[in-house]
Write an enzyme that holds these catalytic residues in place. Sequence first.
Site, short mmCIF file in Angstrom:
data_model
loop_
_atom_site.label_atom_id
_atom_site.label_comp_id
_atom_site.label_asym_id
_atom_site.label_seq_id
_atom_site.Cartn_x
_atom_site.Cartn_y
_atom_site.Cartn_z
N TYR A 164 0.83 -1.20 0.00
CA TYR A 164 0.00 0.00 0.00
C TYR A 164 0.87 1.26 0.00
O TYR A 164 1.83 1.38 0.78
CB TYR A 164 -0.91 0.03 1.23
CG TYR A 164 -2.04 -0.99 1.21
CD1 TYR A 164 -2.30 -1.78 0.09
CD2 TYR A 164 -2.85 -1.17 2.33
CE1 TYR A 164 -3.32 -2.70 0.09
CE2 TYR A 164 -3.88 -2.09 2.33
CZ TYR A 164 -4.11 -2.87 1.22
OH TYR A 164 -5.14 -3.78 1.22
N GLY A 165 0.47 2.20 -0.84
CA GLY A 165 1.19 3.47 -0.92
C GLY A 165 2.12 3.52 -2.11
O GLY A 165 2.38 2.52 -2.78
#
Length: 333
Positions: A60-61
Amino acid sequence: MEYVTLGNTGTKVSQLCLGTWRFGREADSGEVETTKREAHRLLDRAWEQGVNFVDTANVYGTPSGTSEEWIGDWIADYDREDFVLASKVYGSMGEGPNDSGLSRKHIRRQIDGTLDRLGTDYLDVYYIHRWDDETPIAETLDTLTNLVEEGKVNYLGASTMAAWKLTKALWTADVEDHARFDVTQPMFHAAAGEDVADYLDVCADQDLAVCPYSPLAGGFLTGKYERDDSGGVTGPEGSRADLDDQFADYYVSERGWQVLDEIRDVADELDRTPAQVALRWLIEREAFTCTPIVGARTTDQLDENVGATEFSLSDNQRTRIDDARTGAGDTDD
């Protein structure tokens, strides 16, 4: 906020889990969907509302790992033991041939990276993010079991996969004396089709907790979408339906419209929002512990979602939504 026991474990979690997949994620436009400041505001507000369950993943990210880093920076100012932290492994974390999947090599490297970014020495839940067809499930489970024995992970979880694969993993764990999956994370919402039914049957039979992602069908069940004259879907400017050409194919169906109509009626009766009713319908599943993962963009959205924990549906209201899902209330003219 009420707390529930997470499936067959001894750990108690809030009735909602905060999802963090937007933390640090760059959209196609290059804009960050949720900035670090916004992420910390959401975490603050979730904690104020009694949410103790936080879900993230190593991928994530932008770049991957950003979400975990931001959560780690935030939680450093709190007591780690007050929170139930979940992360995941499988996705690509580099360009090398061993930088993805569920091999012993990849899992071993990724758990250390995740713990370092989160600033903790253990995870409460560690999910396999997907099934790895190239790695024997026995190798994966043996590696995950070692992490449990070493105290790096408390419980194991399984995200999206076919029901037979989940069953195979549970059977292998029993036969080989490995740690079992205790928590699952399928895509599940009130308008979902029957493709997830067998998976949920396994969860109910094996007393596995269910923490569904996309519990509002990508926003479809918030009630902000309408049919257009051509039978398609329209939404506010900047909504997912407005920006994503795949939205209708992924989330919208005749079943979905029937369910949404019933959810809207129930929401009117209770003076609640459709989103709250849709989340409450999940929370009140009787066959298994169900803790929806909410991915709010703003603190106002988060407050609305938390409102789902403040009321109950009547038996009649639950039945009406269930009937809309199955078409049981339909009649031929």
